[in-house]
Every structure is written in C-alpha cells, then in structure tokens.
Design a protein around this motif. Structure first.
Motif, PDB file in Angstrom:
ATOM      1  N   SER A 256       0.798  -1.229   0.000  1.00 43.92           N
ATOM      2  CA  SER A 256       0.000   0.000   0.000  1.00 43.92           C
ATOM      3  C   SER A 256       0.831   1.281   0.000  1.00 43.92           C
ATOM      4  N   LYS A 257       0.212   2.327  -0.536  1.00 41.19           N
ATOM      5  CA  LYS A 257       0.851   3.647  -0.529  1.00 41.19           C
ATOM      6  C   LYS A 257       0.445   4.417   0.729  1.00 41.19           C
ATOM      7  N   ILE A 258      -0.832   4.275   1.116  1.00 35.88           N
ATOM      8  CA  ILE A 258      -1.361   5.004   2.275  1.00 35.88           C
ATOM      9  C   ILE A 258      -1.831   4.003   3.330  1.00 35.88           C
ATOM     10  N   ILE A 259      -1.419   4.241   4.581  1.00 34.59           N
ATOM     11  CA  ILE A 259      -1.855   3.400   5.702  1.00 34.59           C
ATOM     12  C   ILE A 259      -2.679   4.252   6.668  1.00 34.59           C
ATOM     13  N   ILE A 260      -3.878   3.769   6.975  1.00 34.63           N
ATOM     14  CA  ILE A 260      -4.707   4.407   8.014  1.00 34.63           C
ATOM     15  C   ILE A 260      -4.561   3.543   9.263  1.00 34.63           C
ATOM     16  N   LEU A 261      -3.850   4.067  10.252  1.00 37.49           N
ATOM     17  CA  LEU A 261      -3.638   3.324  11.501  1.00 37.49           C
ATOM     18  C   LEU A 261      -4.654   3.781  12.537  1.00 37.49           C
ATOM     19  N   ILE A 262      -5.475   2.846  13.025  1.00 38.20           N
ATOM     20  CA  ILE A 262      -6.480   3.169  14.048  1.00 38.20           C
ATOM     21  C   ILE A 262      -5.940   2.793  15.416  1.00 38.20           C
ATOM     22  N   LEU A 263      -6.004   3.755  16.334  1.00 33.60           N
ATOM     23  CA  LEU A 263      -5.537   3.519  17.705  1.00 33.60           C
ATOM     24  C   LEU A 263      -6.711   3.170  18.618  1.00 33.60           C
ATOM     25  N   ASP A 264      -6.418   2.425  19.670  1.00 32.58           N
ATOM     26  CA  ASP A 264      -7.429   1.983  20.630  1.00 32.58           C
ATOM     27  C   ASP A 264      -7.700   3.106  21.631  1.00 32.58           C
ATOM     28  N   ILE A 265      -8.897   3.662  21.572  1.00 38.10           N
ATOM     29  CA  ILE A 265      -9.278   4.789  22.435  1.00 38.10           C
ATOM     30  C   ILE A 265      -9.289   4.409  23.912  1.00 38.10           C
ATOM     31  N   SER A 266      -9.575   3.141  24.213  1.00 35.34           N
ATOM     32  CA  SER A 266      -9.677   2.705  25.604  1.00 35.34           C
ATOM     33  C   SER A 266      -8.329   2.796  26.333  1.00 35.34           C
ATOM     34  N   ASN A 286       5.446   4.177   3.832  1.00 31.82           N
ATOM     35  CA  ASN A 286       4.076   4.520   3.438  1.00 31.82           C
ATOM     36  C   ASN A 286       3.712   5.923   3.918  1.00 31.82           C
ATOM     37  N   PHE A 287       2.658   6.479   3.327  1.00 32.64           N
ATOM     38  CA  PHE A 287       2.029   7.679   3.886  1.00 32.64           C
ATOM     39  C   PHE A 287       1.190   7.203   5.066  1.00 32.64           C
ATOM     40  N   LEU A 288       1.327   7.847   6.195  1.00 32.70           N
ATOM     41  CA  LEU A 288       0.662   7.382   7.421  1.00 32.70           C
ATOM     42  C   LEU A 288      -0.370   8.387   7.915  1.00 32.70           C
ATOM     43  N   LEU A 289      -1.604   7.902   8.091  1.00 30.90           N
ATOM     44  CA  LEU A 289      -2.676   8.705   8.681  1.00 30.90           C
ATOM     45  C   LEU A 289      -3.041   8.085  10.025  1.00 30.90           C
ATOM     46  N   ILE A 290      -2.774   8.824  11.098  1.00 30.70           N
ATOM     47  CA  ILE A 290      -3.090   8.344  12.456  1.00 30.70           C
ATOM     48  C   ILE A 290      -4.530   8.715  12.776  1.00 30.70           C
ATOM     49  N   PHE A 413      13.173  17.991   8.517  1.00 34.18           N
ATOM     50  CA  PHE A 413      13.353  19.305   7.890  1.00 34.18           C
ATOM     51  C   PHE A 413      12.770  19.295   6.467  1.00 34.18           C
ATOM     52  N   PHE A 414      13.097  18.266   5.703  1.00 31.21           N
ATOM     53  CA  PHE A 414      12.565  18.139   4.341  1.00 31.21           C
ATOM     54  C   PHE A 414      11.047  18.013   4.351  1.00 31.21           C
ATOM     55  N   GLN A 415      10.535  17.202   5.273  1.00 26.49           N
ATOM     56  CA  GLN A 415       9.089  16.989   5.371  1.00 26.49           C
ATOM     57  C   GLN A 415       8.344  18.305   5.622  1.00 26.49           C
ATOM     58  N   LYS A 416       8.914  19.118   6.514  1.00 28.18           N
ATOM     59  CA  LYS A 416       8.301  20.400   6.868  1.00 28.18           C
ATOM     60  C   LYS A 416       8.358  21.382   5.701  1.00 28.18           C
ATOM     61  N   GLU A 417       9.541  21.512   5.086  1.00 33.94           N
ATOM     62  CA  GLU A 417       9.733  22.478   3.991  1.00 33.94           C
ATOM     63  C   GLU A 417       8.965  22.081   2.729  1.00 33.94           C
ATOM     64  N   MET A 418       8.842  20.784   2.491  1.00 35.03           N
ATOM     65  CA  MET A 418       8.137  20.295   1.296  1.00 35.03           C
ATOM     66  C   MET A 418       6.629  20.174   1.529  1.00 35.03           C
ATOM     67  N   LYS A 419       6.207  20.395   2.782  1.00 40.93           N
ATOM     68  CA  LYS A 419       4.802  20.310   3.182  1.00 40.93           C
ATOM     69  C   LYS A 419       4.218  18.930   2.862  1.00 40.93           C
ATOM     70  N   LEU A 420       4.998  17.911   3.183  1.00 43.30           N
ATOM     71  CA  LEU A 420       4.565  16.517   2.979  1.00 43.30           C
ATOM     72  C   LEU A 420       4.141  15.925   4.319  1.00 43.30           C
ATOM     73  N   ASN A 421       3.081  16.481   4.901  1.00 42.66           N
ATOM     74  CA  ASN A 421       2.578  15.967   6.180  1.00 42.66           C
ATOM     75  C   ASN A 421       2.116  14.525   6.015  1.00 42.66           C
ATOM     76  N   ASN A 422       2.353  13.725   7.021  1.00 39.16           N
ATOM     77  CA  ASN A 422       1.973  12.300   7.047  1.00 39.16           C
ATOM     78  C   ASN A 422       2.764  11.434   6.066  1.00 39.16           C
ATOM     79  N   CYS A 423       3.795  12.026   5.463  1.00 37.02           N
ATOM     80  CA  CYS A 423       4.618  11.260   4.525  1.00 37.02           C
ATOM     81  C   CYS A 423       5.926  10.869   5.197  1.00 37.02           C
ATOM     82  N   ILE A 424       6.226   9.573   5.159  1.00 36.62           N
ATOM     83  CA  ILE A 424       7.490   9.100   5.716  1.00 36.62           C
ATOM     84  C   ILE A 424       8.533   9.159   4.611  1.00 36.62           C
ATOM     85  N   ILE A 425       9.545  10.017   4.815  1.00 36.68           N
ATOM     86  CA  ILE A 425      10.565  10.246   3.790  1.00 36.68           C
ATOM     87  C   ILE A 425      11.751   9.316   3.997  1.00 36.68           C
ATOM     88  N   LYS A 426      12.237   8.781   2.899  1.00 43.65           N
ATOM     89  CA  LYS A 426      13.428   7.938   2.922  1.00 43.65           C
ATOM     90  C   LYS A 426      14.592   8.722   2.314  1.00 43.65           C
TER      91      LYS A 426
END
Length: 439
Positions: A256-266, A286-290, A413-426
């Motif tokens: 997958s390109k995008i992962i939606i990770l669901i956390l346990d609220i309890s 992957n691109f990660l959405l928490i 730094f790259f993530q912030k400047e490139m505005k790639l929020n939720n993107c894991i950069i290699k």
C-alpha cells in the motif's frame, strides 16, 4: 464493466483455494476449518491474456444461528445478486447434501448463468457420488481438484462465456489499507469510507480474517481500500487462521501507498503493539494517517491529552495531524477523506533538484553536520528518487557517515519544507567520487 463470477457453495468445499488459483494470489486464507471466509473477497481472473473477469470469494452458505455467520451469508447473497456468472462449488468426496439442494434453490431464484463445479475429484474416476450431482438440475458439470492447480485453468477456460463488454486490464490503483489492533473499528471505518456496509462488523474481536480490497473513488480519483485483520501480539495468537490473517495484513502494508492506523481509544495512548506496527510502516515508507476511533466515548479534555501524548510519543515522525473520529456515527470522516485526497494529489508534485538543494543548504545552515576525523561531513546537493516511498537522494563528502540523529533531523526538515505531512521520507546518501584517487 467487468463480468463478475461469484464462487458459491457450502463451507469447506474449496472456494478460497479456487479463488487463489484463479487470481494467482494468496489473498484468501484457506483452512480445513469450515467458516474461515466471512467477507466477500475480490480478485481478477484472466483467460489467455484477453478476457478479464472479476472473481468474488464468499462465505459458505449453511443454516446457522450464529450472528457472525448470518452476516456472512447475507454478504454471500449480495455477491450472488452482484454477479453475472455463478460457479456453484460442491464436494466430490462427500457427495450431494441437503445444504447443496438448499444453496441450489437460492441460486436458481436469482436466475443467473450457473456452472456446477465439482471439487476434490482427485483419484475419483467414475463414482456414484459424482452422478448424484445431476439431481441438482445442471446440464453440464465440471470436475476439478484444487490439489492439482495446473489442471484447473484448463477446465475453466473450456467453459464458454457469452458475456460481452470485456474490458482491457486497467492500470494499477493506489492502495489504501486500514491497520490496527483487533476490535478498534477497522471494518466500521471501511464501511464509513465506502458509504456502504461492505465489511462484516461485530463487537467480537477477530471478526475480519481475510484482507478484503474494494475499488472506490474520491472526486474521480480511483483507489483500492483494504480492510485487514487485527494485528495482535505473538503470544495472543490462538490458531493458524489468526497467524495467516496477521501475515496477510503485514503483506498489505508492503503493497500500500497510504496506511490508516487506528488507535485503541480505551488505552488513551500509543501502545507497544501500535509502535511495532508503526515500525513496519516506517520500514516500507508509506504515507501514514493516524486515527483515533470512538471519539464519542471521550471528553474534550481527554481528547486534548491523548493528542498531546501521541504527538510526544511520535515526535520522530513529525506527525502534524491526528484524526479523531467516530466510524459508527460517521463523524470526522470528511476530514479523513480530505487528507486522503491530498496524499493522492502528491503524485502530481514534482520537486526540482534546485529546490531540494536549497532546502538542504537551509538545513545545514541551521544545524551543521558533525565533524569526523577532523573533517566536517559535507552534504552538497539533493534530488528526488522514487515516490513510494518518497525518496530523496543526497550527494556529498563522507555523507554515508552521518549519524542517525542528523539523518532524522534532515528527514523532518525536508518533510516540513516540502509540506509533505503524514509522509514518511526515505533518504539515500551517495558519496562524491574523488577524481584524484587512482583506480
């Protein structure tokens, strides 16, 4: 529209094994234990690289009082309604049963083109049990054995399909996968995103077993959404089916390109198990959405505390946005869809070597690389590599000796400047060759 073939039959007749053979995959979990498949599982079957069909693996139809099994059968009946062609699969070893007659009546009511497929016919030549199946009223019967996969496609290809509108194979779609521990609401969220009850949901953990993929779209952008089984600790794995489910979930992360990770609220925090899942996601870039599901069960104060705790624990990822939602009541779904849409648009973004080198120099000016053996490490210029994972290649002197702390600094730094929020950069580092060194 692609012609659809649904694999229908009672439990444990070999539907999932046939699905895997026809689709050249291991998407469907197979087991000698009946009732392993619960949701509808989709794949594609190609004949002679010309004709393409959509295949649906289904749960076995049987009379039962179990709530989960009743939901599974309801899902199977939807597959019959959805399909153009039915492969009615029966057990050659066991012979005809009351359940086969019961299923045949359900299929005939829908008046769909049906082929009777007798499985488990290895070592059976002429047998009364085989002849009995003519009582079901199907003119032609086809004998196969999922134990001998090479013979199956030859048998199936002889069946004459009169369906028109056979489409060419389409390009690959973006894969989006929902991941998390058992019973956090993955299937409910999947249904909310699809805006229909596609995946079976239940309060009992471990309801989902197969990784089920469905084609969907956001504003004309098509993607494949996959619901997975919960990933639990090794010590909590009860049987082989659960182990196969977890392996399949991890396989989907890699695809997958995008992962939606669901956390346990309890738990109101990120657990060690969540962190181990995040490590797998980071490794695959992957691109990660928490997401935090069941927000209706917490107060505004608790929500703020959980948010701060997650950000603190995941400081190394530089996560800007955490989605709080209720999959059951469908609150916060639109915002999550918007984040998915933004990531799908990142494909269009192209960053020039000049732009990335400018960011690199800005990062160096703010925080110099360390000195090693009296010589300062000198990153000089940067350019893009792959998009999934999003890769930046940095050239310079002694760059392979950069410590992990400085590499993480550059990533953030790259993530912030490139505005790639939720993107894991290699980051990949390449040494500049010294022209004065003799070969």
């Amino acid at each position: 529209m692609l012609p659809i073939i649904a694999l229908i039959g009672k439990p444990n007749v070999g539907k999932s094994s046939l699905f895997n053979i026809l689709t050249d995959s291991n998407k469907a979990i197979t087991s000698q234990k009946s009732g392993t498949t619960r949701d509808r599982n989709y794949g594609h079957y190609i004949i002679k690289e010309e004709k393409k069909f959509k295949i649906i693996d289904t749960a076995g139809i049987t009379n039962t009082k179990s709530i989960i099994k009743k939901k599974s059968i309801k899902n199977t009946k939807k597959a019959i309604k959805e399909a153009h062609i039915i492969f009615f699969i029966v057990d050659g070893k066991e012979g005809i049963t009351k359940e086969d007659h019961f299923i045949s009546k359900i299929i005939k009511k829908k008046k769909k083109k049906t082929y009777l497929i007798i499985n488990k016919t290895e070592n059976i030549k002429k047998n009364k049990k085989i002849c009995e199946f003519y009582k079901l009223g199907y003119k032609k019967i086809h004998k196969i054995s999922t134990m001998l996969p090479k013979t199956i496609k030859n048998v199936i290809s002889k069946i004459k399909f009169k369906e028109k509108n056979i489409n060419k194979i389409k390009k690959k779609r973006t894969n989006i996968t929902i991941i998390g521990k058992p019973n956090v609401g993955k299937s409910t969220l999947g249904n909310a995103l699809l805006k229909k009850k596609q995946f079976i949901t239940d309060k009992k953990p471990g309801t989902t077993r197969d990784s089920i993929s469905i084609l969907n779209k956001i504003k004309k952008k098509k993607y494949i959404l996959t619901d997975t089984a919960g990933i639990c600790k090794k010590k909590n794995i009860k049987n082989e089916i659960e182990l196969c489910s977890i392996k399949q979930s991890i396989k989907m992360i890699k695809k997958s390109k995008i992962i939606i990770l669901i956390l346990d609220i309890s738990e109101k925090k990120i657990s060690k198990q969540d962190l181990s899942i995040i490590k797998i996601i980071i490794k695959n870039g992957n691109f990660l959405l928490i997401t935090v599901n069941k927000e209706d069960k917490i107060s505004i104060k608790e929500k703020k505390e959980i948010k701060e705790g997650i950000k603190k624990k995941l400081k190394f990822l530089n996560i800007k946005k955490i989605h709080f939602l209720s999959a059951l009541y469908e609150t916060g779904i639109k915002k999550l869809m918007l984040s998915i849409q933004k990531i799908l648009n990142i494909k269009k973004k192209k960053f020039s070597c000049q732009f990335l080198t400018k960011i690199l120099k800005k990062a160096i000016k703010k925080h110099q690389p360390p000195i090693q053996k009296k010589i300062r490490i000198k990153p000089k210029y940067a350019h893009t590599g792959k998009i999934n994972p999003y890769t930046i290649i940095i050239h310079g002197n002694k760059v392979n000796n950069l410590p992990k702390s400085y590499i993480n600094y550059l990533k953030n730094f790259f993530q912030k400047e490139m505005k790639l929020n939720n993107c894991i950069i290699k980051l990949i580092f390449k040494e500049n060759k010294n022209p004065f060194i003799k070969k």
